[in-house]
Design an enzyme around this catalytic site. Structure first.
Site, mmCIF file in Angstrom:
data_model
loop_
_atom_site.group_PDB
_atom_site.id
_atom_site.type_symbol
_atom_site.label_atom_id
_atom_site.label_comp_id
_atom_site.label_asym_id
_atom_site.label_seq_id
_atom_site.Cartn_x
_atom_site.Cartn_y
_atom_site.Cartn_z
ATOM 1 N N THR A 88 -3.536 -0.850 21.173
ATOM 2 C CA THR A 88 -3.698 0.606 21.258
ATOM 3 C C THR A 88 -4.872 1.014 20.300
ATOM 4 O O THR A 88 -4.766 0.688 19.181
ATOM 5 C CB THR A 88 -2.115 1.332 20.527
ATOM 6 N N GLN A 125 3.192 -4.232 33.633
ATOM 7 C CA GLN A 125 4.326 -3.073 33.367
ATOM 8 C C GLN A 125 5.273 -2.884 34.552
ATOM 9 O O GLN A 125 6.404 -2.669 34.411
ATOM 10 C CB GLN A 125 3.637 -1.932 32.922
ATOM 11 N N GLU A 181 -4.656 9.815 25.393
ATOM 12 C CA GLU A 181 -3.477 10.520 24.348
ATOM 13 C C GLU A 181 -4.072 11.098 23.397
ATOM 14 O O GLU A 181 -4.862 10.845 22.914
ATOM 15 C CB GLU A 181 -2.343 9.383 24.331
ATOM 16 N N ASP A 192 -4.177 4.296 24.991
ATOM 17 C CA ASP A 192 -2.793 3.337 25.289
ATOM 18 C C ASP A 192 -3.452 2.414 26.168
ATOM 19 O O ASP A 192 -2.534 2.835 27.414
ATOM 20 C CB ASP A 192 -1.617 4.021 25.149
ATOM 21 N N ASP A 242 5.599 6.130 21.052
ATOM 22 C CA ASP A 242 4.525 6.748 22.119
ATOM 23 C C ASP A 242 5.666 7.545 23.207
ATOM 24 O O ASP A 242 6.721 6.865 23.752
ATOM 25 C CB ASP A 242 3.972 5.552 23.081
ATOM 26 N N HIS A 264 1.572 13.563 34.654
ATOM 27 C CA HIS A 264 1.584 12.347 34.591
ATOM 28 C C HIS A 264 2.800 11.566 35.124
ATOM 29 O O HIS A 264 2.824 10.889 35.774
ATOM 30 C CB HIS A 264 1.099 11.963 33.474
ATOM 31 N N LYS A 309 1.946 -3.141 27.206
ATOM 32 C CA LYS A 309 1.472 -1.992 26.458
ATOM 33 C C LYS A 309 1.190 -2.647 25.292
ATOM 34 O O LYS A 309 0.309 -2.046 24.484
ATOM 35 C CB LYS A 309 2.506 -0.926 26.467
ATOM 36 N N ARG A 357 -1.044 -2.631 34.148
ATOM 37 C CA ARG A 357 0.001 -2.004 35.029
ATOM 38 C C ARG A 357 0.840 -3.033 36.035
ATOM 39 O O ARG A 357 1.932 -2.754 36.444
ATOM 40 C CB ARG A 357 -0.805 -1.163 36.200
ATOM 41 N N GLU A 364 -3.788 6.681 38.102
ATOM 42 C CA GLU A 364 -3.602 8.077 38.752
ATOM 43 C C GLU A 364 -4.949 8.316 39.411
ATOM 44 O O GLU A 364 -5.374 9.197 40.688
ATOM 45 C CB GLU A 364 -3.398 9.193 37.865
ATOM 46 N N GLU A 389 -4.952 4.907 28.884
ATOM 47 C CA GLU A 389 -4.208 6.158 28.636
ATOM 48 C C GLU A 389 -4.716 6.983 27.847
ATOM 49 O O GLU A 389 -4.462 6.570 26.348
ATOM 50 C CB GLU A 389 -2.575 5.900 28.706
#
Ligand code: CA
Length: 405
Positions: free
Chosen positions: A248, A231, A192, A224, A119, A126, A244, A228, A349, A190
């Protein structure tokens, strides 16, 4: 544009300009079979190869795409051309029509056995946003960010197909009284774009940027999922781990590169210049328009065309040390975020670290994902002659932990 005899195909994002590959079971179980989507049907590729309508050395009779992926570009192109013939030339209709299965009658399963999963972190917006949220007061980008596509090796065994329920992960998170253990309170997405490797390489044989299309078969959507709070506590100094690796999600369809000839656009200029192994004779990105829906509310439209690092650079970088590729390897772009708040690919975000809740159409407010929430990510790209290439969707619903602790 070529006329397709399948009802609903012409004018659809899933006409003969697209023809994405997947795997399916007939509803209620049954064996895995490979298929290609056309309109709202799946063409049963095993049935087609069994009937000698397509010749692929038996690769299309396998339960996953891997044997087909390993065949390489010449065979991929030959098979695609044959499928177009079968779906457009009226003389084939009688033989092929019985091999069309309505999408409503199938369960789509993971289309390929995932080899390694890498990844990246290739969106400047970002990376800048995460820098501001996770490391306030420090430079937005780390010193290496413009010199190499930052990435990490993820967990291939937890790559799941769209629709798989996402169990909320538990782990350690920081608190004012020290670390505590429990279900993540900051579960995120996420959005992606993933690249599926077909042709492998030998150990010690890097893939230069101009060999991208020799090795990469196609493109699929990726969510993904990211915790948070887990993380933020674990990621320094070695990068993402349990925040993570719990799941996925990938889309059920792999769109072959041949479908994307009209979707390439110039990629952003890079400053400072990159080292020679990352240079490209022409820098190209894919003009995918992504849409993120949270419980049915469209919350973001991330633009993929503006990614700082291209898929060819990512592949060159991930092999430059001699690491080999395996058929079925998956590498993902990293979260796709544009400049505006309604173009970001994560809820971190979108809600600016959970400080600015978003309102959904049902009137509820959200910062991070709640149990029962569903996220759907879709994308389209320009096709030939004004057509649209559809990528299907990658969706997942969050469920609470399965076991009481
Ligand atoms: Ca990611």
């Amino acid at each position: 544009m070529t006329t397709c005899w399948v009802p609903g195909a012409d004018g659809s994002p899933y006409g003969v300009q697209t023809l994405p590959y997947g795997a399916f079971r007939r509803g209620g179980g049954g064996e895995r079979r490979l298929g290609v989507r056309i309109a709202d049907f799946v063409l049963d590729l095993r049935g087609a190869e069994d009937a000698d309508l397509i010749l692929a050395g038996g690769a299309l009779c396998e339960p996953t795409l891997n044997a087909f992926l390993a065949l390489g570009r010449a065979q991929w192109t030959t098979v695609r051309r044959r499928i177009v013939e079968l779906l457009t030339e009226p003389e084939h209709r009688a033989a092929v029509e019985p091999l069309l299965v309505p999408l409503s009658e199938v369960d789509l399963v993971l289309p390929f056995a995932v080899g390694d999963y890498v990844d990246f972190y290739s969106s400047e917006q970002h990376a800048s946003n995460v820098g501001q949220i996770f490391r306030p007061g420090q430079p937005l980008l780390t010193p290496n960010w413009r010199h190499l596509p930052i990435g990490y090796h993820g967990r291939a065994g937890t790559v799941v197909v769209s629709g798989t329920p996402i169990v909320r992960p538990s782990g350690q998170r920081r608190s004012t009284d020290g670390p505590v253990f429990g279900p993540s309170r900051r579960l995120d997405i996420e959005a992606e774009v993933g690249f599926v490797v077909g042709v492998p390489t030998a150990l010690g044989d890097p893939v230069p940027t101009d060999r991208f299309a020799d090795h990469v078969f196609g493109v699929t959507l990726v969510n993904d999922w990211s915790a948070r709070d887990i993380q933020a506590w674990e990621y320094q100094p070695l990068g993402p781990f349990l925040g993570k690796s719990f799941a996925t999600s990938v889309g059920p369809w792999v769109v072959p590169l041949e479908a994307l000839d009209h979707a390439w656009v110039p990629a952003p200029a890079q400053d400072p210049p990159v080292l020679p192994y990352l240079a490209e004779s022409s820098r190209r990105g894919l003009d995918l328009s992504i849409v993120v829906e949270w419980n049915g509310t469209r919350v973001s439209e991330p633009p993929f065309a503006g990614m700082y690092w291209t898929p060819a650079q990512q592949l060159a970088h991930l092999t430059v040390n001699g690491a080999s590729l395996r058929t079925g390897d998956l590498y993902a772009s990293g979260t796709v975020s544009g400049a505006r708040r309604d173009q970001v690919g994560s809820f971190l975000e979108l809600t600016w670290g959970g400080t600015e809740p978003v309102k959904l159409d049902d009137g509820s407010e959200r910062t991070f994902l709640e149990d029962g929430d569903t996220v759907v990510i879709t994308a389209t790209a320009p096709g030939p002659a004004g057509t649209t290439i559809g990528f299907g969707e990658v969706t997942g619903t969050v469920v609470s932990t399965l076991r009481n602790r």
